[in-house]
Design a protein around this motif. Structure first.
Motif, PDB file in Angstrom:
ATOM      1  N   MET A   1       0.844  -1.164   0.000  1.00 58.07           N
ATOM      2  CA  MET A   1       0.000   0.000   0.000  1.00 58.07           C
ATOM      3  C   MET A   1       0.901   1.243   0.000  1.00 58.07           C
ATOM      4  N   ARG A   2       0.577   2.178  -0.822  1.00 60.53           N
ATOM      5  CA  ARG A   2       1.355   3.419  -0.868  1.00 60.53           C
ATOM      6  C   ARG A   2       0.987   4.320   0.292  1.00 60.53           C
ATOM      7  N   ALA A   3       1.858   5.268   0.570  1.00 60.13           N
ATOM      8  CA  ALA A   3       1.669   6.181   1.699  1.00 60.13           C
ATOM      9  C   ALA A   3       0.397   7.007   1.548  1.00 60.13           C
ATOM     10  N   ALA A   4       0.086   7.433   0.316  1.00 59.72           N
ATOM     11  CA  ALA A   4      -1.118   8.237   0.089  1.00 59.72           C
ATOM     12  C   ALA A   4      -2.385   7.427   0.385  1.00 59.72           C
ATOM     13  N   GLU A   5      -2.384   6.163  -0.017  1.00 62.40           N
ATOM     14  CA  GLU A   5      -3.537   5.303   0.256  1.00 62.40           C
ATOM     15  C   GLU A   5      -3.690   5.056   1.749  1.00 62.40           C
ATOM     16  N   LEU A   6      -2.578   4.861   2.428  1.00 61.23           N
ATOM     17  CA  LEU A   6      -2.604   4.637   3.872  1.00 61.23           C
ATOM     18  C   LEU A   6      -3.164   5.853   4.599  1.00 61.23           C
TER      19      LEU A   6
END
Length: 85
Positions: A1-6
């Protein structure tokens, strides 16, 4: 999971109220107790009623909580089967 999604998932989790089987409001880091024996798919074991689950995390879904339990990776429980401790 990317940081933006998290980050987006955490913001969504903060806006949704997650309640346990008796109506108590749950938050990240709470401890919960199982109110029913649950078969864990893929793990080949059963979590017994009364099992303590420490340090839950909200997922952004109103009925699901993410948690850790020894020997089981990626455990997601339905809020209707737990009670806040």
């Amino acid at each position: 999971m990317r940081a933006a999604e998290l980050l987006q998932n955490r913001r969504a989790a903060a806006q949704i109220e997650v309640r346990d089987a008796v109506g108590n409001l749950l938050a990240d880091g709470d401890q919960v107790t199982l109110i029913k024996d649950l078969d864990v798919k893929g793990a080949g074991q059963t979590l017994k009623r009364g099992t303590l689950i420490k340090s839950i995390r909200l997922t952004g879904d109103q009925q699901e909580i993410d948690c850790k339990y020894e020997g089981i990776k990626g455990l997601v429980l339905r809020a209707e089967f737990v009670r806040k401790r």
